[in-house]
Motif scaffolding. Structure first.
Motif: not given
Length: 189
Positions: A16-35
């Motif tokens: 569960k902890k690994w999944r939460r960290h992955s979702l947080v990383a995705l929420a941060i990295l996806l907008p950065l990649a689009l920018a």
């Protein structure tokens, strides 16, 4: 005979902890990649559009694209071959050349008319309406061979709807100055 797993059972809390960290990383990295991928497109768009107006009073001369620009005249009227409720308008500018490399400074030169509603009109060919003698359009001026200190007259013809005639303002956009452009006040009546 049955197969027995020798691996330890997965820790549900760690998963569960690994999944939460992955979702947080995705929420941060996806907008950065689009920018990152859209940055160049945004910069190119900003340098290709006249977006920010610099207001200029009638009779005032302002430096723009290495030269000094001044609205010389704005006149219009009904032309024979235009549709009802349309007017022909001629805008002319006097330009004192500063930097004679007009092919670099004035690349993408665009004369236009704007109105109070934010509409824009680009030059148009009007049968029976021509520029006054000695007036060049942007392209002719760029290749005219004008030298530093020369004063040239640039202008063009426009077709404008009747409802915009009272609020139109001439404007000039140059590739070397974008996203800025000059918007001149109308001559006093």
């Amino acid at each position: 005979m049955s197969a027995v797993s020798t691996e330890p059972a997965a820790d549900p809390q760690a998963e569960k902890k690994w999944r939460r960290h992955s979702l947080v990383a995705l929420a941060i990295l996806l907008p950065l990649a689009l920018a990152e991928t859209s940055y160049d497109s945004l910069c190119e768009w900003l340098h290709g559009e006249d977006l920010i107006a610099r207001g200029v009073d009638f009779g005032q001369s302002v430096p723009f694209g290495g030269s000094d620009w001044k609205l010389a005249d704005l006149r219009g009227g009904k032309a024979d071959r235009l549709p009802d409720h349309a007017f022909a308008v001629i805008a002319t500018f006097t330009v004192t050349i500063g930097d004679p490399d007009l092919q670099k400074q004035w690349l993408g030169c665009k004369l236009m008319l704007t109105d109070a509603a934010g509409r824009r009109w680009l030059p148009d060919v009007i049968a029976g309406v021509s520029l006054p003698a000695g007036v060049m359009n942007c392209t002719s001026a760029i290749f005219s061979g004008a030298k530093k200190g020369d004063t040239i007259t640039i202008g063009d013809t426009f077709i404008v709807p009747e409802d915009a005639v009272k609020t139109i303002r001439p404007a000039v956009g140059l590739g070397s100055e974008r996203p800025w452009y000059l918007r001149f006040r109308r001559p006093p009546k």
